[in-house]
Design an enzyme around this catalytic site. Structure first.
Site: not given
Ligand SMILES: *[C@@H]1O[C@H](CO)[C@@H](O)[C@H](O)[C@H]1NC(C)=O
Ligand SMILES: *[C@@H]1O[C@H](CO)[C@@H](O)[C@H](O)[C@H]1NC(C)=O
Ligand SMILES: *[C@@H]1O[C@H](CO)[C@@H](O)[C@H](O)[C@H]1NC(C)=O
Ligand SMILES: *[C@@H]1O[C@H](CO)[C@@H](O)[C@H](O)[C@H]1NC(C)=O
Ligand SMILES: *[C@@H]1O[C@H](CO)[C@@H](O)[C@H](O)[C@H]1NC(C)=O
Ligand SMILES: *[C@@H]1O[C@H](CO)[C@@H](O)[C@H](O)[C@H]1NC(C)=O
Ligand SMILES: *[C@@H]1O[C@H](CO)[C@@H](O)[C@H](O)[C@H]1NC(C)=O
Length: 544
Positions: A193, A263, A266, A270, A408, A449
């Site tokens: 950050s 979701d 891919d 999960d 984030d 984050h």
């Protein structure tokens, strides 16, 4: 064992213990009596020896540690003058382990936080044999409080922008040299950050400071990032407007729909979206039908707000300002920038760093403030140069490792990709350097984050979010496969560059609760791919 040999062995170990005790005593007195030869602008305010496994219980306004796990070290506290005319100074600490590897590791800060990052000096630097260096950046404050910057406290702003950490790195290396009577052989950096920004700023201004830096989710474009934070707030505020989206709708309505649409793309359902850029989330599916309970669906105004929230932010003339949110972090987005109140850091930024108007409120934001922010560039804090040649080129050959959570909630992961690509394009056009030889980016699917502790209500996300970086739970192992700090050292010192790091997710992000799963984190632009087998095991995945 025959008695005579047993007695002999006892004697040998007693002598060895005596030797250890003597070495420890001399280390302890070297620490207590440490008085470096004149380092300009630097005074030692305290030097305290901590024997191995002593209780280390230190708290400041920004960071704390309370442990009995550390190897022996000397804690040297410094006062570092930053501007003699103004009488400004930074409080800096240098932690010097008895078992020194010859390396230094400077640790950054977070937000507006003004306090030495003792958690990572003890959590990362000392146990891995680094001299740890960290500073309060010239002021004492919590992460979210920027009021110390006003009124017109320019020296404090410059100290936060770059000066305190730079002078602390110089001072810390000199302290190490004098304490061990040996110059550090390599110097490293780690931060997330604001900490990510500080690392990038240092290599852009002072390319020789570090041999390798680890930067997480860098806030290195403050003049645009805070404008984006205001823009994000105004996408949903005020709370009374028809575009406002309550937190319960984010969590119970939007989050499940995002997972539903994104979701499985891919190959694995999960709760982790491996590459959110391949999913174009369509909130229209959630449009309220006549008479439907609006806590279970979205109005047209809310859908329009979502399109702005997930889009990159451009000015009317198509100037790039900042990235947008990625699908995947919805459960935390209302605690990020699109909640019921503007994120506090942004108000202090515009009040105390940019406008000098202590009454300024985020509803007054407009695009002219982006230009003003760039003109003022408070504390020269922006660290956006794409030209890293002096750091990365011969003879210095410095390395950058950069990570960011795709989920984030405070700094768009898309911006991390954007910055990486500006460096990439610059290197291609203006240098003979190949980006892969000096800068590698690791986006972490599902990670929020910087993971921990900086911000209230933070959680690490459904993600392999522990891999040795700052403010994370401990990595699975300290080797270069699992610990990104060791991967950085290996890249710099042995020329072996990382293509993946195996991260771990602990239950509730607490190592004592046991491992939920392990998973590779892949070098951008590769993505983690499921190969079949146990989805909780990293060995079931490859980067490709
Ligand atoms: C640190 O831990 C010890 C032992 O658990 C405890 O006695 C002490 O109060 C703790 N310090 C702080 C500041 O909480
Ligand atoms: C140091 O502080 C003085 C007094 O505030 C100021 O005039 C001067 O510009 C500062 N110098 C630097 C290099 O920041
Ligand atoms: C920050 O706190 C330290 C420790 O209390 C104090 O010595 C120092 O004066 C403070 N720094 C500033 C800039 O107020
Ligand atoms: C706010 O004050 C600082 C410090 O005096 C100055 O550098 C900056 O230009 C001021 N900003 C505006 C918008 O006047
Ligand atoms: C934009 O905001 C600034 C500062 O709050 C204000 O002075 C200015 O009048 C605003 N401009 C417009 C077009 O509203
Ligand atoms: C990049 O920076 C280096 C020094 O930091 C400078 O010599 C070089 O001219 C810069 N390259 C370009 C294309 O601006
Ligand atoms: C190459 O360097 C020039 C001069 O600094 C700069 O204007 C240009 O934008 C750079 N190219 C890229 C792709 O960054």
């Amino acid at each position: 064992m025959a008695p005579v040999f047993a007695a002999f062995a006892l004697l040998v170990s007693a002598i060895a213990a005596l030797g250890d005790a003597t070495a420890r005593d001399s280390q302890a007195s070297a620490c207590a009596q440490f008085a470096p030869d004149d380092i300009p602008g630097v005074t030692v305010t305290a030097a305290t020896y901590f024997p191995a496994y002593a209780r280390v219980d230190i708290t400041n306004i920004f960071s704390s540690i309370n442990t009995t796990d550390l190897p022996a070290f000397c804690r040297v506290e410094l006062k570092v003058t930053t501007n003699a005319t103004a009488g400004s100074f930074a409080n800096t600490e240098v932690w010097l382990p008895d078992a020194w590897t010859g390396r230094t590791l400077t640790i950054g800060n977070g937000g507006f936080g003004g306090g030495v990052t003792v958690a990572d000096l003890g959590g990362i630097a000392v146990p891995q044999g680094f001299v740890g260096i960290s500073t309060n950046t010239g002021h004492n404050s919590t992460v979210l409080d920027g009021s110390w910057a006003g009124p017109h406290n320019d020296n404090a702003i410059v100290d936060w922008g770059w000066r305190a950490i730079h002078l602390s790195v110089v001072a810390g290396k000199e302290v190490a040299s004098q304490y061990y009577d040996q110059t550090p052989k390599k110097s490293y950096y780690a931060g997330c950050s604001t900490g990510g920004r500080q690392g990038l700023k240092e290599i852009q201004m002072f390319p020789d400071s570090f041999d390798g830096i680890l930067v997480g989710a860098p806030a290195n474009f403050m003049t645009h990032h805070e404008a984006w934070a205001a823009h994000m707030s105004l996408n949903v505020l005020p709370v009374t407007s028809s575009r406002f989206i309550p937190e319960s709708v984010w969590i119970n309505v939007i989050a499940p729909e995002v997972m539903c649409q994104c979701d499985a793309l891919d190959g694995l359902s999960d709760g982790i979206i491996n590459d959110p850029r391949v999913c174009s989330f369509r909130p229209e599916v959630l449009t309220c039908t006549p008479g439907q309970d609006t806590s279970t669906c979205l109005t047209g105004d809310q859908i329009n707000a979502l399109h702005r929230i997930y889009a990159d932010y451009y000015e009317a003339d198509q100037t790039y300002i900042f990235g947008g949110y990625q699908p995947g972090g919805e459960k935390l987005y209302a605690r990020g920038l699109v909640g019921a109140a503007p994120f506090p850091l942004l108000q202090d930024w515009f009040r105390f760093f940019v406008t000098n108007d202590t009454q300024w409120t985020p509803d007054q934001f407009n695009a002219s403030l982006i230009t003003l922010s760039e003109q003022v560039n408070p504390g020269q804090a922006d660290a956006i140069s794409p030209n890293l040649t002096a750091f990365a080129g011969a003879p210095h050959n410095g390395k950058v490792l950069h990570y960011v959570g795709w989920a984030d909630q405070l700094i768009s992961a898309g911006y991390s990709v954007h910055y990486y690509e500006t460096v990439h394009a610059f290197a291609q056009e203006n240098s003979t350097l190949a980006i892969d030889d000096f800068y590698r980016l690791f986006p972490v699917p599902g990670m929020t984050h910087c993971v921990v502790c900086f911000f209230p209500h933070a959680s690490g996300g459904q993600a392999a979010n522990a891999f040795g970086a700052v403010s994370q739970p401990a990595p699975l192992s300290l080797d270069a496969e699992h610990n990104i700090i060791a991967a950085m050292v290996r890249w710099v010192e042995d020329g072996v560059a990382p293509s993946q790091i195996v991260g771990v997710k602990y239950n509730n992000d607490l190592p004592s609760n046991g491992i939920a799963f392990t998973r590779p984190i892949c070098k951008y632009p590769t993505t983690v791919r499921y190969q079949g087998g146990d989805p909780n095991s990293a060995s079931s995945f490859v980067c490709g």
